[in-house]
Design an enzyme around this catalytic site. Structure first.
Site, short mmCIF file in Angstrom:
data_model
loop_
_atom_site.label_atom_id
_atom_site.label_comp_id
_atom_site.label_asym_id
_atom_site.label_seq_id
_atom_site.Cartn_x
_atom_site.Cartn_y
_atom_site.Cartn_z
N HIS A 104 70.72 1.57 1.30
CA HIS A 104 69.79 0.63 0.37
C HIS A 104 69.23 -0.47 0.99
O HIS A 104 67.92 -0.68 1.00
CB HIS A 104 70.35 0.29 -1.01
CG HIS A 104 69.66 -0.58 -1.96
ND1 HIS A 104 68.83 -0.11 -3.31
CD2 HIS A 104 69.18 -1.86 -1.88
CE1 HIS A 104 68.22 -0.95 -3.63
NE2 HIS A 104 68.24 -1.99 -2.82
N GLU A 105 70.02 -1.36 1.48
CA GLU A 105 69.62 -2.56 2.23
C GLU A 105 68.71 -2.44 3.53
O GLU A 105 67.99 -2.93 3.82
CB GLU A 105 70.91 -3.47 2.65
CG GLU A 105 71.55 -4.09 1.29
CD GLU A 105 70.56 -4.80 0.36
OE1 GLU A 105 69.66 -5.53 0.59
OE2 GLU A 105 70.96 -4.49 -0.94
N HIS A 121 65.38 -1.72 2.59
CA HIS A 121 64.55 -3.08 2.65
C HIS A 121 64.10 -3.18 4.03
O HIS A 121 62.90 -3.72 4.18
CB HIS A 121 65.42 -4.10 2.13
CG HIS A 121 65.71 -3.96 0.53
ND1 HIS A 121 64.39 -3.97 -0.24
CD2 HIS A 121 66.47 -4.14 -0.25
CE1 HIS A 121 64.83 -3.89 -1.72
NE2 HIS A 121 66.31 -4.10 -1.55
N GLU A 126 63.13 -1.97 -5.31
CA GLU A 126 64.63 -1.72 -5.46
C GLU A 126 64.61 -0.22 -5.66
O GLU A 126 65.85 0.51 -5.40
CB GLU A 126 65.24 -2.49 -6.65
CG GLU A 126 65.08 -3.86 -6.39
CD GLU A 126 65.92 -4.23 -5.17
OE1 GLU A 126 66.89 -3.59 -4.71
OE2 GLU A 126 65.75 -5.55 -4.51
#
Length: 359
Positions: free
Chosen positions: A136-137, A140, A187
């Site tokens: 997930h990060e 980003h 997100e």
């Protein structure tokens, strides 16, 4: 969590050259496409960044957190490198573990994005749930979100410093509210990136359950947890709708049950399966005729579909009012479009023409 946990995991599909547009949520994609297309935005962000010391932030991370590497949290280091490889990041971001009992993960930095996860998260999550979080990060980083996330941090600090100036606060609040709305959609995008990295929908679901408060998963019922999302989305009392609206105003993330529900739907979609087969947008081959226009249209469609499919009474009120106004406007404009000139109009026009000829 042990090294053997990582070694025994099944091989995962890699995505060479994958574009973030392949997995981004439509609303996030539209916002980011607009940002990328505006001339000079990068310069503005760099100027704002110059007001703060990013080097100091990185130095503080080195000084106060544990930097993940081959000899420090080696399992996390392996997951970090594998995640960057799966998404084909140009460089592997540094990863730090910070002492914090809360369950937190964040990506910050403009020139050199880096990731920080809390000790509370590392202690609570199982290996594959951690892989989802780190993926997930990494999403980003690949999407360029770190720039706006860092900008939001800067603006929040600036807001506190000018809190005594009413007009300054009002102006900043509008910008910050817009960034919060964007971040909530970002997100959702990066949950998809986390799923692409882990390729395990159950692990992503466990991560959301951990975020919601689960500690012992043997005490949690997955269908009952997902039912909470339906209950949240299908409120019937307009008072609950207003509470929901106020509750998310300054939330950086969608609520855990909403994230879980949204991601499980995407995991079951043809879009996700197509990416796994290797059919996805690539960074070096943007073959779209007009990606900016496509992304903005996609964002508009996403919001429209969400409104049309929602059972929320407040959303229905706005939708009904909007539909009524649209209907009235359509009738008015249809009247103008269908209006035929009257005989008086024609005579006036002809008379006008004859007068012109005589003069």
């Amino acid at each position: 969590m042990t090294e053997s946990d990582v070694q025994q995991s099944s091989p995962r599909v890699r995505f060479p050259g994958i574009s973030p547009r392949a997995y981004e949520h439509p609303a996030d994609k539209g916002a980011m496409a607009t940002l990328r297309a505006v001339p000079g935005v990068a310069d503005v962000l760099k100027t704002l960044n110059a007001l703060f010391n990013e080097r100091a932030e990185r130095l503080m991370a080195v000084a106060s957190h544990v930097r993940v590497g081959p000899s420090q949290y080696p399992v996390l280091d392996r997951i970090r490198n594998e995640s960057a490889e799966i998404l084909d990041l140009p460089a592997v971001p540094k990863l730090y573990v910070a002492r914090d009992p809360r369950v937190i993960a964040q990506t910050r930095g403009i020139d050199e994005p880096f990731i920080v996860v809390s000790s509370g998260l590392v202690e609570l999550f199982d290996t594959e749930a951690l892989r989802f979080v780190i993926g997930h990060e990494m999403g980003h980083v690949l999407s360029g979100h770190a720039v706006l996330l860092t900008l939001l941090d800067r603006l929040l600090k600036l807001q506190r410093s000018v809190a005594w100036v009413p007009l300054g606060v009002i102006g900043l609040r509008a910008v910050i509210a817009a960034l919060y709305e964007w971040q909530r959609k970002a997100e959702l995008s990066c949950d998809r990136a986390g799923l692409l990295v882990g390729q395990d929908p159950q692990a992503s679901l466990r991560a959301h359950m951990y975020l919601a408060g689960a500690t012992d998963l043997s005490q949690i019922d997955i269908p009952a947890f997902l039912e909470q999302a339906k209950e949240y989305e299908d409120v019937e009392d307009i008072r609950d709708s207003i509470i929901k609206l106020l509750a998310v105003e300054q939330q950086t993330h969608p609520f855990a049950v909403v994230r879980a529900s949204q991601l499980q739907r995407w995991a079951a979609s043809e879009e996700y399966r197509t990416i796994l087969t290797g059919d996805y947008k690539r960074r070096d081959a943007q073959d779209d005729g007009n990606p900016l226009n496509e992304d903005i249209q996609g964002a508009a469609k996403s919001y429209k579909d969400a409104w049309n499919n929602s059972t929320d009474p407040l959303v229905k009120v706005f939708s009904d009012v909007g539909g009524a106004l649209s209907g009235v406007a359509d009738k008015v404009f249809s009247g103008f479009r269908g209006r035929r000139p009257s005989d008086d109009d024609e005579n006036a026009n002809n008379g006008g023409g004859n007068s012109g000829d005589k003069s």
